[in-house]
Design a protein around this motif. Structure first.
Motif, short mmCIF file in Angstrom:
data_model
loop_
_atom_site.label_atom_id
_atom_site.label_comp_id
_atom_site.label_asym_id
_atom_site.label_seq_id
_atom_site.Cartn_x
_atom_site.Cartn_y
_atom_site.Cartn_z
N THR A 210 116.67 58.34 106.12
CA THR A 210 116.13 57.13 106.75
C THR A 210 114.68 57.27 107.21
O THR A 210 113.99 56.28 107.40
CB THR A 210 116.98 56.74 107.96
OG1 THR A 210 117.00 57.85 108.89
CG2 THR A 210 118.40 56.38 107.56
N VAL A 211 114.23 58.51 107.42
CA VAL A 211 112.88 58.75 107.95
C VAL A 211 112.25 59.91 107.20
O VAL A 211 112.92 60.92 106.92
CB VAL A 211 112.91 59.08 109.46
CG1 VAL A 211 111.50 59.39 109.98
CG2 VAL A 211 113.52 57.94 110.26
N ALA A 212 110.96 59.78 106.88
CA ALA A 212 110.22 60.88 106.28
C ALA A 212 108.93 61.10 107.05
O ALA A 212 108.20 60.15 107.33
CB ALA A 212 109.91 60.59 104.81
N PHE A 213 108.67 62.35 107.41
CA PHE A 213 107.38 62.76 107.96
C PHE A 213 106.69 63.56 106.86
O PHE A 213 107.18 64.61 106.45
CB PHE A 213 107.56 63.66 109.18
CG PHE A 213 108.15 62.98 110.39
CD1 PHE A 213 107.40 62.10 111.16
CD2 PHE A 213 109.46 63.24 110.76
CE1 PHE A 213 107.94 61.49 112.28
CE2 PHE A 213 110.01 62.64 111.89
CZ PHE A 213 109.25 61.76 112.65
N ASP A 214 105.53 63.09 106.39
CA ASP A 214 104.87 63.79 105.29
C ASP A 214 103.39 63.97 105.55
O ASP A 214 102.64 63.01 105.73
CB ASP A 214 105.05 63.06 103.96
CG ASP A 214 104.36 63.81 102.84
OD1 ASP A 214 104.62 65.02 102.69
OD2 ASP A 214 103.51 63.22 102.16
N LEU A 235 106.35 58.10 107.70
CA LEU A 235 105.16 58.37 108.51
C LEU A 235 104.32 59.39 107.76
O LEU A 235 104.65 60.57 107.70
CB LEU A 235 105.55 58.85 109.90
CG LEU A 235 106.24 57.74 110.72
CD1 LEU A 235 107.75 57.91 110.69
CD2 LEU A 235 105.71 57.69 112.14
N VAL A 236 103.26 58.89 107.12
CA VAL A 236 102.39 59.71 106.28
C VAL A 236 101.13 60.02 107.07
O VAL A 236 100.43 59.12 107.52
CB VAL A 236 102.05 58.96 104.98
CG1 VAL A 236 101.10 59.78 104.12
CG2 VAL A 236 103.32 58.64 104.20
N TYR A 237 100.84 61.32 107.24
CA TYR A 237 99.74 61.68 108.15
C TYR A 237 98.75 62.67 107.55
O TYR A 237 97.89 63.18 108.27
CB TYR A 237 100.31 62.25 109.46
CG TYR A 237 101.26 63.41 109.27
CD1 TYR A 237 100.80 64.72 109.25
CD2 TYR A 237 102.63 63.19 109.13
CE1 TYR A 237 101.66 65.78 109.08
CE2 TYR A 237 103.51 64.24 108.96
CZ TYR A 237 103.01 65.54 108.95
OH TYR A 237 103.88 66.59 108.77
N GLY A 238 98.83 62.95 106.26
CA GLY A 238 97.86 63.87 105.69
C GLY A 238 98.12 64.12 104.22
O GLY A 238 99.00 63.52 103.62
N PHE A 239 97.31 65.02 103.65
CA PHE A 239 97.43 65.32 102.21
C PHE A 239 96.98 66.76 101.97
O PHE A 239 96.02 67.03 101.27
CB PHE A 239 96.58 64.34 101.38
CG PHE A 239 95.19 64.10 101.90
CD1 PHE A 239 94.13 64.90 101.52
CD2 PHE A 239 94.94 63.05 102.77
CE1 PHE A 239 92.85 64.69 102.00
CE2 PHE A 239 93.66 62.82 103.24
CZ PHE A 239 92.60 63.64 102.85
N SER A 240 97.72 67.71 102.56
CA SER A 240 97.34 69.11 102.40
C SER A 240 97.43 69.57 100.95
O SER A 240 96.89 70.62 100.59
CB SER A 240 98.22 70.01 103.28
OG SER A 240 99.58 69.93 102.89
#
Length: 320
Positions: A210-214, A235-240
């Motif tokens: 139900t939730v993804a932190f990426d 919740l997308v917070y970056g692109f390492s």
């Protein structure tokens, strides 16, 4: 004082230990004898001069998160701060943390909570406040199935712990057996995205997600978003991974999930301080336990190499 000075853009080798003049606090500032300085993946991008981040003005002392003891204060600062143990974020555009002495705005100071080490406090003043922001946007419940990428990192380990505290089932993605073992110890099911067939395992263990932190993006991020059930929250917070278009593309990848607005507008002022305060309190009371990998200040270049090669667990911190 001793400081890590960068005189040119490039690889970790451009980070050199040097003796420099002691900084003096100006109006509204204090000077901190640094006991711990945070290292962030953004520091490595700034060191290289990678877009979209503006390159630092050289020569440059990196570092935006410090903890230690106040040893001097500007003329208009309450002198009772002198001698106190504190932690501070030097600001989004701040610098000077990779040093034995650093200057910070007095208004940015937080007293070091009882029982919290400087390294743990440094983790929470930056990485911890980001975790709080993401968690506010996610609004987790015990009905959630949560996917966390880079789950063995400084931010990932905090998100795994918080999701478990909320009663959610957690799947943590990390690279390599050592990292997945650490994530499993936090109570999560794991996926090693360096192992053959990892996407098949993800589809199996992420059923009902139900939730993804990426914060990785690229192949890993796409797989995580694909695994979310319709109506899920991402919740997308970056692109390492280095995929700079990931944040924009992620919104178009799935039209049947929502993207909570936690990171659309970065908090400032009182809202940002509230995130810091809550993050420090969560570590002080044991709700969240920061994972830390330390390096001596003189080995800042080695710390950057380890961070870039994904060889660390938790937050990377420099100590004297």
């Amino acid at each position: 004082m001793r400081a890590i000075v960068q005189k040119q853009l490039g690889g970790p080798e451009v980070l050199e230990l040097a003796e420099t003049a002691d900084p003096e606090p100006g109006p509204g500032q204090v000077r901190i004898a640094v006991a711990a300085a945070g290292v962030h993946v953004l520091d490595t991008a700034l060191r290289r001069g990678d877009p979209p981040f503006p390159p630092p003005e050289l020569p440059y002392v990196p570092g935006r998160e410090v903890a230690g003891t106040v040893d001097a204060a500007g003329p208009d600062v309450d002198p009772s701060w002198i001698g106190r143990s504190v932690v501070a974020h030097l600001g989004a555009g701040g610098s000077g943390g990779y040093a034995s002495l650093a200057v910070a705005a007095a208004e940015s100071l937080h007293p070091l909570p009882d029982g919290l080490t400087p390294a743990a406090a440094v983790t929470m003043i930056g990485t911890g406040r980001t975790a709080q922001l993401l968690l506010d946007g996610a609004a987790l419940t015990d009905d959630d199935v949560v996917l966390v990428t880079a789950a063995a990192g400084g931010l990932g380990t905090l998100l795994v712990q918080a999701a478990r505290h909320a009663g959610a089932r957690v799947v943590g993605l990390a690279g390599g057996p050592a990292k997945t073992e650490r994530v499993a110890a936090l109570g999560a099911q794991t996926v090693d995205y360096r192992a053959p067939g990892w996407q098949d395992r993800l589809r199996t263990v992420a059923e009902g997600a139900t939730v993804a932190f990426d914060g990785v993006g690229g192949e890993v991020g796409r797989a995580v978003l694909t695994a979310l059930r319709p109506g899920g929250r991402a919740l997308v917070y970056g692109f390492s991974s280095g995929d700079e278009d990931w944040f924009t593309e992620s919104r178009a990848l799935r039209s049947d999930i929502t993207f909570p607005p936690a990171l659309d507008k970065r908090p400032t002022g009182a809202a940002l301080r509230d995130l810091e305060t809550r993050a420090l309190a969560a570590a002080a009371d044991g709700t969240l336990v920061p994972e830390v990998t330390t390096f001596p200040l003189a080995e800042a270049a080695a710390a950057h190499r380890a961070l870039e090669s994904r060889a660390t667990v938790g937050k990377v911190v420099l100590v004297p």
